[in-house]
Design a protein around this motif. Structure first.
Motif, PDB file in Angstrom:
ATOM      1  N   GLY A 178      76.783  56.863  -2.949  1.00 17.37           N
ATOM      2  CA  GLY A 178      77.129  57.936  -2.346  1.00 17.37           C
ATOM      3  C   GLY A 178      78.791  58.104  -2.574  1.00 17.37           C
ATOM      4  O   GLY A 178      79.942  57.848  -1.283  1.00 17.37           O
ATOM      5  N   CYS A 179      79.555  57.301  -4.367  1.00 11.35           N
ATOM      6  CA  CYS A 179      80.878  57.869  -4.050  1.00 11.35           C
ATOM      7  C   CYS A 179      81.801  58.986  -3.829  1.00 11.35           C
ATOM      8  O   CYS A 179      80.603  60.285  -3.310  1.00 11.35           O
ATOM      9  CB  CYS A 179      81.337  58.069  -5.809  1.00 11.35           C
ATOM     10  SG  CYS A 179      80.757  56.698  -6.705  1.00 11.35           S
ATOM     11  N   PRO A 180      82.786  59.612  -3.247  1.00 13.92           N
ATOM     12  CA  PRO A 180      83.046  60.521  -3.607  1.00 13.92           C
ATOM     13  C   PRO A 180      83.555  62.104  -4.431  1.00 13.92           C
ATOM     14  O   PRO A 180      83.360  61.496  -5.428  1.00 13.92           O
ATOM     15  CB  PRO A 180      84.455  59.821  -2.877  1.00 13.92           C
ATOM     16  CG  PRO A 180      85.067  59.278  -2.856  1.00 13.92           C
ATOM     17  CD  PRO A 180      83.691  57.852  -3.690  1.00 13.92           C
ATOM     18  N   ILE A 181      83.671  63.191  -4.053  1.00 15.13           N
ATOM     19  CA  ILE A 181      83.074  64.040  -4.870  1.00 15.13           C
ATOM     20  C   ILE A 181      84.538  64.525  -4.336  1.00 15.13           C
ATOM     21  O   ILE A 181      85.720  64.644  -3.691  1.00 15.13           O
ATOM     22  CB  ILE A 181      82.607  65.556  -4.769  1.00 15.13           C
ATOM     23  CG1 ILE A 181      82.435  65.965  -3.386  1.00 15.13           C
ATOM     24  CG2 ILE A 181      81.232  64.501  -4.977  1.00 15.13           C
ATOM     25  CD1 ILE A 181      80.858  67.023  -3.319  1.00 15.13           C
ATOM     26  N   TYR A 182      85.255  65.953  -5.445  1.00 11.05           N
ATOM     27  CA  TYR A 182      86.975  65.601  -5.762  1.00 11.05           C
ATOM     28  C   TYR A 182      87.170  66.747  -6.394  1.00 11.05           C
ATOM     29  O   TYR A 182      86.200  67.163  -7.585  1.00 11.05           O
ATOM     30  CB  TYR A 182      88.019  64.560  -5.498  1.00 11.05           C
ATOM     31  CG  TYR A 182      88.092  64.009  -6.394  1.00 11.05           C
ATOM     32  CD1 TYR A 182      88.680  64.412  -7.743  1.00 11.05           C
ATOM     33  CD2 TYR A 182      87.310  63.090  -6.821  1.00 11.05           C
ATOM     34  CE1 TYR A 182      88.370  63.423  -9.130  1.00 11.05           C
ATOM     35  CE2 TYR A 182      87.312  61.462  -7.555  1.00 11.05           C
ATOM     36  CZ  TYR A 182      88.136  62.380  -8.899  1.00 11.05           C
ATOM     37  OH  TYR A 182      87.712  61.859 -10.087  1.00 11.05           O
ATOM     38  N   GLY A 183      87.825  67.683  -5.750  1.00  6.86           N
ATOM     39  CA  GLY A 183      88.932  68.874  -7.232  1.00  6.86           C
ATOM     40  C   GLY A 183      88.492  69.960  -6.347  1.00  6.86           C
ATOM     41  O   GLY A 183      89.027  70.846  -6.905  1.00  6.86           O
TER      42      GLY A 183
END
Length: 193
Positions: free
Chosen positions: A91-96
């Motif tokens: 469950g790592c964060p997504i970003y961008g």
């Protein structure tokens, strides 16, 4: 539902820094459901699903190495293994900020290094969802995912959520962060000053 530029940017705001916690693929129904724990206001986190209909193609690249390592080994896997691969990142964060119809630059970097590439029908889809995960492991690992689709819905708690309501909740959270609202604390995210 039409995915205008404004709506695509709004979905990007609402998804930024969300934890990517799951994925379900229904090839016969041409559907992919992607689950996130999103940052939203008034609630701090809420399990939310993007339901992608009219899916024409799913591609992924699981590499054992950093995202920018051209020599990182690619691990092949089957479509049925995709949910486990996603869960394996914890469950790592997504970003961008750019997840729907993003610029092609990222895809061009990994499209020739695929672990999985499945077409559900001849036409891929009018839109693209692109996500990635970076594993906090040694050696590092990286997952890129691209789903081509025609229509998008948002659900929360099993009920459909208007897309604009989803976008507005994300914008309220980010505006609160930038305003220094203490309710946004504890996330490890700090406003740039």
């Amino acid at each position: 539902m039409e995915l205008s530029e404004e709506r695509r940017r709004g979905i990007g705001v609402a998804l930024n820094e969300a934890d990517w916690v799951g994925i379900t693929v229904e090839p016969a129904g041409h559907r992919v459901t992607v689950a996130f724990d999103v940052l939203t206001s008034p609630a701090r986190e809420a399990r939310t699903e993007l339901v992608l209909d009219g899916v024409g193609r799913v591609a992924a690249s699981l590499r054992h190495g950093r995202w920018d390592d051209p020599a990182a080994p690619v691990q092949p896997f089957g479509l049925g293994e995709l949910p486990g691969v996603v869960r394996g990142f914890g469950g790592c964060p997504i970003y961008g900020w750019e997840f729907i119809d993003p610029p092609e630059r990222d895809w061009l970097e990994w499209r020739d290094r695929l672990s999985l590439d499945v077409a559900f029908r001849p036409a891929p889809g009018r839109h693209v969802l692109e996500l990635f995960q970076e594993g906090d492991t040694e050696p590092p690992r990286h997952l890129d995912l691209r789903v081509w689709f025609d229509a998008l819905r948002v659900t929360r708690g099993g009920a459909e959520l208007p897309v604009q309501e989803f976008i507005d909740g994300g914008r309220r959270w980010w505006n609160a962060l930038w305003a220094g609202d203490p309710r946004t604390g504890g996330t490890g995210i700090a406003p740039v000053r």
